[in-house]
Design an enzyme around this catalytic site. Structure first.
Site, PDB file in Angstrom:
ATOM      1  N   THR A 113      66.698  41.140  74.226  1.00 54.41           N
ATOM      2  CA  THR A 113      66.710  39.848  74.066  1.00 54.41           C
ATOM      3  C   THR A 113      67.721  39.752  73.000  1.00 54.41           C
ATOM      4  OG1 THR A 113      64.767  40.441  72.608  1.00 54.41           O
ATOM      5  CG2 THR A 113      64.339  39.371  74.669  1.00 54.41           C
TER       6      THR A 113
ATOM      7  N   LYS B 195      64.615  48.683  73.808  1.00 57.33           N
ATOM      8  CA  LYS B 195      65.095  47.416  73.213  1.00 57.33           C
ATOM      9  C   LYS B 195      64.095  47.056  71.920  1.00 57.33           C
ATOM     10  CE  LYS B 195      63.600  43.703  73.322  1.00 57.33           C
ATOM     11  NZ  LYS B 195      62.939  42.567  72.474  1.00 57.33           N
TER      12      LYS B 195
ATOM     13  N   THR C  49      56.328  49.840  68.349  1.00 58.46           N
ATOM     14  CA  THR C  49      57.174  48.754  67.520  1.00 58.46           C
ATOM     15  C   THR C  49      58.319  48.399  68.667  1.00 58.46           C
ATOM     16  OG1 THR C  49      58.288  50.340  66.464  1.00 58.46           O
ATOM     17  CG2 THR C  49      56.634  49.263  65.328  1.00 58.46           C
TER      18      THR C  49
ATOM     19  N   GLU D  89      67.702  42.625  63.088  1.00 52.01           N
ATOM     20  CA  GLU D  89      68.145  41.384  62.974  1.00 52.01           C
ATOM     21  C   GLU D  89      68.945  41.170  61.586  1.00 52.01           C
ATOM     22  OE1 GLU D  89      65.382  39.019  66.154  1.00 52.01           O
ATOM     23  OE2 GLU D  89      64.965  39.141  64.166  1.00 52.01           O
TER      24      GLU D  89
ATOM     25  N   ASN E  63      65.445  34.209  62.055  1.00 53.97           N
ATOM     26  CA  ASN E  63      64.226  34.114  62.282  1.00 53.97           C
ATOM     27  C   ASN E  63      63.610  32.649  62.022  1.00 53.97           C
ATOM     28  OD1 ASN E  63      62.711  36.655  63.712  1.00 53.97           O
ATOM     29  ND2 ASN E  63      64.435  37.142  62.124  1.00 53.97           N
TER      30      ASN E  63
ATOM     31  N   THR F 298      63.733  26.886  67.437  1.00 55.08           N
ATOM     32  CA  THR F 298      63.955  25.532  67.378  1.00 55.08           C
ATOM     33  C   THR F 298      65.681  25.023  67.637  1.00 55.08           C
ATOM     34  OG1 THR F 298      64.339  25.889  65.176  1.00 55.08           O
ATOM     35  CG2 THR F 298      62.273  25.025  65.560  1.00 55.08           C
TER      36      THR F 298
END
Length: 437
Positions: A154, A180, A191, A277, A432, A437
């Site tokens: 993702t 992933k 995790t 990330e 994040n 949004t």
């Protein structure tokens, strides 16, 4: 030196496995989003799953299947929708997924395990998934591991894959894996999503024990952000196609297989931590001198998971006080006067006392570790999963052999452990903060 070698092929490197990955229309981006791993014969299956009380339907489904039957032929994974927090309909969607794949493969749905990843609270787009399964099965190939690895990601910037080969009873035995994970990564099970295959023959109980121990020393030893996912799962298949004698109890052959399984899991775990990330470098925390492995593991995981340690690493600040504080609150007893902290080659504390060190050189070490941990080819990764749109400008490939190394000794015990994580950057917050949004 390890008694094995790295080979290409991922989950299809072991004999008797095929895999595929396609774009089925689950992601608005049009990127690959549906994968399958298929064993040509019935394989012993083991799994480790999230400890969260809020679980995806696929987690409950796999747990139920493995309680009743310790074998499988296929693993189906969708990316785009997590199918977590979706109530009874989520369970029905999971059952339908297995039913359609079973019919297409001409096998019992009882031999299929499931995994999902994506936005929590969103059901799988079942029309796209069921329509895509025949195409997915048609793409099955003994060289399909890379396609499957691409289809399960993702917000990952890179795919994660590894395969190792050794000899047991003079026959070649292989272990391969794909995984992933980039966010919602914390040591509280496995995790992320990870799938491992081997052509070794192992008894069900022993295979589960091996996998659980390997998870503790790999996926349970990484953290990115302290958040455990609803969908975490580690599934491993052993189909016996190496034609070696079945391993039914611990011994030399079992120890070799478990060591190779652990090495595969550790490689995938470190790749996930490095791809955290917004991360710019991999952090490796080594703890020694503890009374036992569990105590050492607690301290290593606490240090690598500390937001202050992670932030200091991103700021290239050799602030050993944050390391000491994290070690002290880990819940493992030790005498402060025994504490020793080293950052790379820089000894920062000895016998509980601070030492003079070249702060500028230590800061340069942190900077250089970040530079050396990635290749130079840049790209802009854009991933969309339903409402999720994430742009991450970073490098295309990782290097896992240049981490920031923090070594901590707490005494004279025999317990030691290693944990991996990444630094905490501005980009993590941005990614994040804008997740849906």
């Amino acid at each position: 030196m390890a008694d094995w070698k790295e080979i290409p092929g991922g989950v299809t490197a072991p004999r008797g496995y095929q895999a595929a990955g396609i774009a089925a229309g689950l992601k608005p981006s049009g990127l690959p989003d549906l994968a399958v791993i298929f064993s040509e014969v019935e394989a012993i299956a083991a799994g480790v799953f999230t400890t969260s009380q809020v679980k995806a339907a696929c987690v409950d489904y796999c747990r139920q299947r493995l309680q009743g039957k310790h074998s499988a032929r296929a693993i189906l994974c969708n990316a785009g929708q997590a199918n977590a927090g979706t109530g009874e309909q989520g369970w029905l969607d999971a059952e339908l997924s297995a039913k359609v794949l079973g019919e297409t493969l001409s096998i019992s749905p009882e031999l299929i395990l499931l995994a999902s990843t994506g936005v929590i609270g969103q059901r799988i787009r079942m029309n796209a998934l069921t329509a895509g399964i025949p195409k997915l099965v048609a793409e099955l190939s003994p060289t399909g591991s890379d396609a499957a690895a691409q289809a399960i990601i993702t917000t990952d910037l890179v795919t994660k894959s590894i395969a190792l080969e050794t000899k047991i009873h003079d026959k070649i035995v292989r272990v391969g894996g794909i995984a992933k994970g980039s966010g919602m990564i914390h040591p509280d099970m496995a995790t992320m999503l990870a799938f491992v295959t081997t052509d070794a023959a192992v008894s069900p109980q022993l295979w589960q024990q091996m996998l659980s121990r390997a998870a503790d020393r790999s996926f349970n030893a990484i953290t990115v952000d302290g958040d455990t996912s609803t969908n975490d799962c580690l599934i491993a298949l052993a189909n016996g196609q190496s034609r070696t004698p079945a391993i039914t109890q611990m011994g030399a052959e079992a120890e070799k297989l478990e060591a190779m399984l652990t090495a595969v899991c550790q490689h995938l775990a470190k790749a996930i931590a490095r791809d955290g990330e917004g991360a710019t470098c991999l952090i490796e925390v080594r703890v020694s001198g503890a009374p036992d492995e569990l105590s050492a593991r607690k301290i290593a995981k606490t240090i690598v998971g500390s937001s202050l340690v992670k932030s200091a690493t991103f700021g290239r600040d050799p602030n050993w006080g944050r390391i000491a504080a994290a070690a002290g609150r880990a819940g493992a007893p030790f005498e402060q006067d025994n504490l020793r902290i080293q950052l790379g080659e820089f000894l920062l504390m000895e016998n509980g006392n601070p030492l003079d060190f070249d702060r500028k050189a230590a800061s340069t070490y942190l900077e250089q570790a970040a530079v050396n941990s990635v290749a130079s080819e840049n790209l802009l990764a854009t991933e969309m999963s339903n409402d999720l749109v994430v742009d991450r400008s970073k490098t295309k490939t990782q290097r896992l052999d240049n981490p920031v190394v923090i070594a901590v000794n707490i005494g004279n015990g025999n317990g030691s452990s290693v944990a991996w994580g990444c630094d905490l950057s501005y980009d993590y917050v941005k990614i994040n903060a804008e997740y849906t949004t």
